[in-house]
Motif scaffolding. Structure first.
Motif, PDB file in Angstrom:
ATOM      1  N   SER A 121      31.683  -8.024 -24.941  1.00 40.38           N
ATOM      2  CA  SER A 121      31.384  -7.063 -23.872  1.00 40.38           C
ATOM      3  C   SER A 121      32.154  -5.790 -24.145  1.00 40.38           C
ATOM      4  CB  SER A 121      31.795  -7.625 -22.507  1.00 40.38           C
ATOM      5  OG  SER A 121      30.965  -8.694 -22.130  1.00 40.38           O
ATOM      6  N   SER A 177      22.388  -3.667 -25.312  1.00 37.54           N
ATOM      7  CA  SER A 177      22.632  -5.044 -24.866  1.00 37.54           C
ATOM      8  C   SER A 177      21.531  -5.955 -25.395  1.00 37.54           C
ATOM      9  CB  SER A 177      22.681  -5.115 -23.330  1.00 37.54           C
ATOM     10  OG  SER A 177      23.768  -4.374 -22.830  1.00 37.54           O
ATOM     11  N   SER A 235      25.980 -12.196 -28.840  1.00 38.19           N
ATOM     12  CA  SER A 235      25.427 -11.602 -27.627  1.00 38.19           C
ATOM     13  C   SER A 235      26.290 -10.421 -27.207  1.00 38.19           C
ATOM     14  CB  SER A 235      25.383 -12.644 -26.508  1.00 38.19           C
ATOM     15  OG  SER A 235      24.902 -12.057 -25.316  1.00 38.19           O
ATOM     16  N   THR A 270      26.975  -7.322 -24.641  1.00 37.63           N
ATOM     17  CA  THR A 270      26.717  -6.748 -23.321  1.00 37.63           C
ATOM     18  C   THR A 270      27.430  -5.419 -23.241  1.00 37.63           C
ATOM     19  OG1 THR A 270      26.553  -8.939 -22.301  1.00 37.63           O
ATOM     20  CG2 THR A 270      26.926  -7.060 -20.829  1.00 37.63           C
TER      21      THR A 270
END
Lengths: 110, 115
Positions: free
Chosen positions: B12, B87, B110, B112
């Motif tokens: 993130s 994202s 992943s 974000t």
């Protein structure tokens, strides 16, 4: 632009049903592939094909079969769907060294 | 053996930060190809870049850049000034030539981007 299409974005089937997932590419590519994608496991190759009527097993072919009667179309068949085949199915095609993917089919088996 | 490792499962960042996604590969092939794909929430894998094993030049495309280092078997991907549209899940992949034409994918990172 390469275009790979898959017959359905979402599909819900019942245990024991025969399921057909269709994939079509419009770029005259020789090679086509079927993957399934599951959380934490990444993409796993089910089957691939280098030519019409030709098929090769990938890493997880059990419970699946494929058909390639025409160059542009590669079908994935679940002979008797089971709940552990609930997954995202991705089709890809390639001519040179790059694979191009379709939008995916999210299959749920109840 | 062919293998791709993406050690970062989830990252993130705050918008406008730079972020680097790591990719380490293993292969015995002398000629091979490396790829990055982006998978937005819609699900489709979008091809971003291909690199040949004999071309170690780094590449820049807008806010994206790729650093290929054979000495460390790495092919890292950097997004500069990240945006919310970045994202997605990013996959690194390897295709050999001497051991069949299969692709080997990492498990994905992943990303974000927080506005």
């Amino acid at each position: 632009d390469v275009k790979v299409t898959q017959s359905s974005r979402y599909l819900v089937k019942r245990t024991g049903e025969k399921v057909f997932l269709e994939c079509v590419q419009d770029m005259d590519h020789e090679n086509m592939f079927w993957y399934r994608q599951d959380p934490g496991l990444g993409l796993r190759l089910i089957y691939f094909s280098y030519d019409v009527k030709m098929k090769e097993k990938g890493d997880i072919p059990e419970g699946y079969s494929v058909s390639r009667e025409k160059k542009e179309r590669f079908s994935l068949i679940l002979e008797s769907a089971s709940t552990n085949q609930t997954s995202m199915y991705l089709c890809a095609s390639s001519l040179d060294h790059t694979q191009y993917f379709g939008p995916g089919t999210r299959l749920t088996v109840l | 053996a062919q293998k791709v490792t993406q050690a970062q499962t989830e990252i993130s960042v705050v918008e406008k930060e730079d972020v680097t996604l790591d990719c380490v590969y293993e292969t015995r092939d002398t000629t091979y190809y490396l790829f990055w794909y982006k998978q937005p929430p819609s699900g489709e894998l979008v091809f971003l870049i291909r690199r040949n094993s004999f071309d170690e030049q780094n590449e820049i495309s807008g806010r994206y850049s790729w650093n290929f280092q054979k000495s460390t078997s790495s092919f890292n991907f950097t997004i500069t000034a990240s945006q919310v549209v970045d994202s997605a899940v990013y996959f690194c992949a390897l295709r050999g030539t001497n051991t069949g034409n299969q692709f080997y994918f990492g498990t994905g990172t992943s990303l974000t981007v927080i506005p």
